[in-house]
Scaffold this active site. Structure first.
Site, PDB file in Angstrom:
ATOM      1  N   HIS D  95       0.848  -1.196   0.000  1.00  0.00           N
ATOM      2  CA  HIS D  95       0.000   0.000   0.000  1.00  0.00           C
ATOM      3  C   HIS D  95       0.879   1.240   0.000  1.00  0.00           C
ATOM      4  CE1 HIS D  95      -2.974   2.931   0.790  1.00  0.00           C
ATOM      5  NE2 HIS D  95      -2.633   3.133   2.044  1.00  0.00           N
ATOM      6  N   HIS D  97       0.771   5.811  -0.984  1.00  0.00           N
ATOM      7  CA  HIS D  97       0.073   7.022  -1.452  1.00  0.00           C
ATOM      8  C   HIS D  97       0.929   7.693  -2.521  1.00  0.00           C
ATOM      9  CE1 HIS D  97      -1.740   7.323   2.888  1.00  0.00           C
ATOM     10  NE2 HIS D  97      -2.340   6.394   2.174  1.00  0.00           N
ATOM     11  N   ASP D 120       2.220  -4.955 -20.757  1.00  0.00           N
ATOM     12  CA  ASP D 120       3.061  -6.030 -20.214  1.00  0.00           C
ATOM     13  C   ASP D 120       2.684  -6.362 -18.774  1.00  0.00           C
ATOM     14  OD1 ASP D 120       4.607  -6.016 -22.535  1.00  0.00           O
ATOM     15  OD2 ASP D 120       6.266  -4.915 -21.644  1.00  0.00           O
ATOM     16  N   HIS D 160      -7.712   7.925  -2.078  1.00  0.00           N
ATOM     17  CA  HIS D 160      -6.842   7.329  -1.075  1.00  0.00           C
ATOM     18  C   HIS D 160      -5.442   7.039  -1.632  1.00  0.00           C
ATOM     19  CE1 HIS D 160      -6.386   3.895   2.127  1.00  0.00           C
ATOM     20  NE2 HIS D 160      -5.360   4.692   2.082  1.00  0.00           N
ATOM     21  N   TYR D 214       9.108 -13.280 -20.272  1.00  0.00           N
ATOM     22  CA  TYR D 214      10.080 -12.319 -19.765  1.00  0.00           C
ATOM     23  C   TYR D 214      10.795 -12.818 -18.500  1.00  0.00           C
ATOM     24  CZ  TYR D 214      11.923  -7.850 -18.121  1.00  0.00           C
ATOM     25  OH  TYR D 214      12.734  -6.830 -17.695  1.00  0.00           O
TER      26      TYR D 214
END
Lengths: 220, 220, 220, 220
Positions: D95, D97, D120, D160, D214
């Site tokens: 998480h 910001h 991709d 958020h 890849y």
């Protein structure tokens, strides 16, 4: 020397202004009230961030007069002193010209609360203070009048930059870091349209929770 | 070697251009007049910032001719030399292509004075000089004609970049750092509206105070 | 191991992509032709920049087939190989998704030459190549067809990113650094108005001078 | 202590959030499921990135309750726990910001897929989740409902910030880094016009190839 611990704290916190790119050259300053005394420690004027040491910090009384130090105090000392005289709960003050916050300040525009992180930290918009000239009490008055009764620990002085307050210098530095962070994100959001407002009762809920629950109590 | 101290100063100040992200690859340069001589020390041409040492710096006369050095002087040497010949009070010159200032330069637009920090440092707007080709005296002439009688120690050469002057190379570097800082903040302010102008008498007051009061006299 | 010196050069130059913020995570790659051989050294696929060593580099032939190495070659190897097969004067190739250049690429828009530094380095606009899928010769063909007969050592592959070429890997890295630098400055200039064009004969003059006079011959 | 290896991984990956400028002050967090246990390791609440050590990490059960640790768990722990309960294939959650992604989130706008690197990594647009208050299951539910059946390992929670998921904490961190990278590039592209869309069958082709070809299998 007066209160070595406060000198060290104030010195170390200036490095955070550099780390977060809030200052250029010698601009910006941090101060902290000396516990139990009518004194505060602040950055010397016009000294480079690389040369700051605890010993180079200067101590002033609450009129902003130099009490101890080899250097002249920051040219913003009068504003810090005014805040300490009129806001006894404040123990730390920070001033920067950080880019995005100062851009809002140049337009005289408050930063609207459109991020949950702003609701957490500032409890609403970040307000704008008046245009005020340096050299007397005008900047200090602008800070105190704008922040009194306001949740936000940060304000934007018109055409100037950011001042933040806190229960400690560290809290004021955190407010300065977060102020620039949200100033930038809201600026970027606004460049391509209109951010969605957050309802007032959600702002209230987030602010209340963050102020009372977040973090480690032992680390405050 | 001629004037080791000036070589060291000029070498060290180039690191400030890197630190403040004012230069890419080998672009940009700093010079300083050798005290008491008709000479100046400048960066060698096309050498990487990592490889700069006091010994790699080159010494030129005021015609821009190489006097001492293992490398060819910066391709901007003629402009520096022209400034030293025509502005005897100038002891330091800096040139960058810093992003935001160069963007104003690409539009041929002066940066308006809408920040108290600009009033302090530049005493008003940062002016634009002419489009001029490298290789003769045209850039130097553009700098001298634009800055003579102007408070600003910085100008934007159209479609090119920034030149700054100072009583020392350090002062010119400071002007280059602050020029990019205010170029960026005013750019950001303008992206979402119109910054509030600062009244001329306030600009005058701020400029006068900053030039005469700010900083530590012993550190100038 | 095949050509330790080229391995070291290619490894070291990848650090410049990081230093100039041209790459995120494992994106981007540098290659260099092995002198006197139909081989080139390139970054391994999906390996972090921190883990790159000269030994981790891989050697491919001009069909892009692995000749030596413990890792699979970069997923962009086919494009590098195509360039080396069709442009014998090219000894270095660089690929990035640097932010501002890739933004011009996402709009399929060439970067106009409105800075003297662009005239110096690129000799005019930075052109756009076609949209091309990875996995065959399409990207390589797009690079070769767009850059053949063009002064610019850089192009923007539509919706993709930057490829640059040079007489050495170092020259190609320089082109990638300068491409992002001018992409950003011209972007910023355009945000608040229209940059002033530079007349073609001035571009020609600047390009000719920079390619023939600038820098230290011994450092090319 | 429970699973030292996971503690070390989670601690080390937090440094990547700092390196890529995805976090300010104490914001942001990484967690990873403890292999073979109904537990996960997560960042403590309100502790500075400089002070993070493997020992400072906390261990929670899948209800988000503290199982081991000297600190309170991150205030976002409930959201991480909800994801681990409902997405058994997910072993890492991040998480942030981060600025540009949070700006799209503030407008409640998905990031359109106009870069091959987005095709991709994300297989299409990066979607937006609902506005949700912290403190219960609402954020977790928003994440799970938005990402279930979606190719993207990242989403933007309205007003958020970013949440990302992965088969490991490292994969989730990579997604967070790439999310900000493409959020910024597409933002910049949009500032001066309209990016060219990539056709759906090209997006499908790129996504399929990247997920299956890849990188180094031994490094996944």
């Amino acid at each position: 020397m007066i209160h070595q611990e406060t000198r060290e704290t104030v010195c170390r916190l200036h490095a955070e202004l550099v780390r977060y790119n809030l200052v250029a050259w010698t601009a910006g300053n941090v101060s902290e009230r000396v516990p139990g005394e009518d004194l505060f420690v602040i950055k010397p004027s016009g000294v480079s961030y690389d040369e700051l040491t605890p010993e180079a910090m200067v101590v002033c009384d609450l009129q902003g007069e130099l009490v101890e130090g080899d250097y002249a105090p920051s040219s913003d000392t009068a504003a810090h002193a005014y805040v300490y005289r009129h806001m006894p709960e404040v123990n730390g003050v920070v001033h920067t010209h950080s880019t995005y916050a100062s851009a809002w300040a140049a337009r005289g525009e408050a930063i609207p609360c459109v991020l949950t992180a702003m609701a957490d930290e500032f409890g609403g918009e970040i307000p704008v203070g008046p245009f005020a000239l340096i050299g007397g009490d005008d900047i200090g008055k602008g800070i105190v009048e704008t922040l009194t009764g306001h949740r936000s620990p940060a304000l934007l002085m018109q055409n100037h930059g950011v001042f933040t307050i806190g229960g400690s210098a560290k809290a004021a530095v955190k407010a300065a870091v977060m102020c620039e962070d949200v100033a930038r994100t809201v600026h970027v959001a606004r460049q391509l349209g209109t951010p969605i407002p957050i309802e007032q009762h959600h702002i209230d809920h987030l602010y209340d929770r963050y102020q009372n629950v977040y973090g480690q109590r032992s680390h405050l």
